[in-house]
Write a protein that holds these residues in place. Structure first.
Motif, PDB file in Angstrom:
ATOM      1  N   SER A 296     -10.386 -38.198  -0.476  1.00 46.55           N
ATOM      2  CA  SER A 296      -9.064 -38.090   0.129  1.00 46.55           C
ATOM      3  C   SER A 296      -8.798 -36.649   0.507  1.00 46.55           C
ATOM      4  O   SER A 296      -9.490 -35.724   0.052  1.00 46.55           O
ATOM      5  N   ALA A 297      -7.752 -36.446   1.316  1.00 48.62           N
ATOM      6  CA  ALA A 297      -7.352 -35.086   1.680  1.00 48.62           C
ATOM      7  C   ALA A 297      -6.891 -34.306   0.450  1.00 48.62           C
ATOM      8  O   ALA A 297      -7.127 -33.107   0.341  1.00 48.62           O
ATOM      9  N   ALA A 298      -6.250 -34.995  -0.487  1.00 53.51           N
ATOM     10  CA  ALA A 298      -5.794 -34.324  -1.701  1.00 53.51           C
ATOM     11  C   ALA A 298      -6.979 -33.817  -2.521  1.00 53.51           C
ATOM     12  O   ALA A 298      -6.964 -32.690  -3.036  1.00 53.51           O
ATOM     13  N   GLU A 299      -8.019 -34.636  -2.649  1.00 59.10           N
ATOM     14  CA  GLU A 299      -9.217 -34.201  -3.363  1.00 59.10           C
ATOM     15  C   GLU A 299      -9.875 -33.030  -2.636  1.00 59.10           C
ATOM     16  O   GLU A 299     -10.368 -32.093  -3.269  1.00 59.10           O
ATOM     17  N   LEU A 300      -9.883 -33.102  -1.320  1.00 59.29           N
ATOM     18  CA  LEU A 300     -10.491 -32.029  -0.535  1.00 59.29           C
ATOM     19  C   LEU A 300      -9.733 -30.726  -0.732  1.00 59.29           C
ATOM     20  O   LEU A 300     -10.347 -29.655  -0.894  1.00 59.29           O
ATOM     21  N   ARG A 301      -8.415 -30.791  -0.765  1.00 69.15           N
ATOM     22  CA  ARG A 301      -7.645 -29.569  -0.991  1.00 69.15           C
ATOM     23  C   ARG A 301      -7.927 -28.996  -2.377  1.00 69.15           C
ATOM     24  O   ARG A 301      -7.992 -27.783  -2.561  1.00 69.15           O
ATOM     25  N   GLY A 302      -8.122 -29.881  -3.358  1.00 70.32           N
ATOM     26  CA  GLY A 302      -8.454 -29.418  -4.687  1.00 70.32           C
ATOM     27  C   GLY A 302      -9.770 -28.666  -4.739  1.00 70.32           C
ATOM     28  O   GLY A 302      -9.954 -27.754  -5.549  1.00 70.32           O
ATOM     29  N   VAL A 303     -10.705 -29.035  -3.856  1.00 67.31           N
ATOM     30  CA  VAL A 303     -11.979 -28.332  -3.763  1.00 67.31           C
ATOM     31  C   VAL A 303     -11.831 -27.015  -3.016  1.00 67.31           C
ATOM     32  O   VAL A 303     -12.317 -25.966  -3.455  1.00 67.31           O
TER      33      VAL A 303
END
Length: 225
Positions: free
Chosen positions: A210-217
């Motif tokens: 998800s975009a949220a997971e990507l931002r966390g990375v």
């Protein structure tokens, strides 16, 4: 977690769900050509490719063949008529906010695509994302496109940022291979075309769903601000 100065995004299947929208149009054009219809998974995979190689593969004909070129033209007409008007609805959830957050935190943002210049600009503008990125790099700008390093290295040079400080984000094996060839890390999104196992085998550093997971990375401190 990534510490990077620039993020280089793929377009189709990464920022927008154009493969899902394009697949029925690809099938319609192939049916009109009179050539055998490939399996559905092969059609969807081709929705993430530049159109001439995609139709060459779907029709089983060499690039440059008259029927391939005619099919590309037919598809482009259908895409402008059926997909572009709804492009904003194809943006994956959270992507607009992700791009805004990365921009606000000082990241340089590029889109690297196999589309033509006009096609890329047209789609990004219709989706409301053109002003969200600093640079669009495509096959018209480099001797070789994905999976070669050329587009990613051009983006890094344009930004004045070392390759190791860039992260490539994409949904396809060719995105991961480009990153590896350029000496960059890659995040593979699992909501696009290629399967997680394929992305891992191609060398992605992270898999995100998800975009949220990507931002966390990409921006691990974002939630703390």
């Amino acid at each position: 977690m990534a510490e990077c100065a620039a993020v280089l995004f793929d377009l189709d299947g990464t920022l927008l769900d154009t493969p899902t929208a394009s697949a029925p149009l690809l099938r319609r054009v192939v049916a009109r050509s009179g050539r055998p219809m490939p399996p559905a998974n092969r059609v969807r995979a081709c929705a993430d490719l530049p159109m001439e190689p995609a139709f060459a593969r779907l029709l089983g004909l060499p690039p440059g063949h008259g029927l391939v070129r005619l099919s590309v033209h037919r598809f482009q007409e259908l895409f402008r008529e059926r997909v572009l008007p709804d492009a904003a609805r194809l943006v994956f959830p959270g992507i607009t906010e992700l791009l805004r957050g990365l921009r606000e935190s000082g990241h340089c943002l590029a889109v690297i695509t196999g589309r033509t210049r006009s096609g890329a600009e047209e789609l990004l503008s219709a989706a409301g994302l053109r002003d969200a990125v600093d640079l669009v790099v495509g096959s018209w700008m480099t001797p070789r496109g994905k999976p070669y390093a050329d587009p990613a290295l051009l983006a890094a040079r344009t930004f004045g940022i070392a390759a190791q400080d860039c992260v490539v984000v994409g949904d396809a094996v060719e995105d991961a291979l480009m990153a590896s060839a350029a000496g960059m890390r890659a995040a593979g999104v699992t909501f696009g075309v290629d399967q997680p196992g394929q992305l891992v085998a191609a060398g992605v550093t992270w898999l995100v769903g998800s975009a949220a997971e990507l931002r966390g990375v990409l921006e691990p401190g974002a939630r703390a601000r």
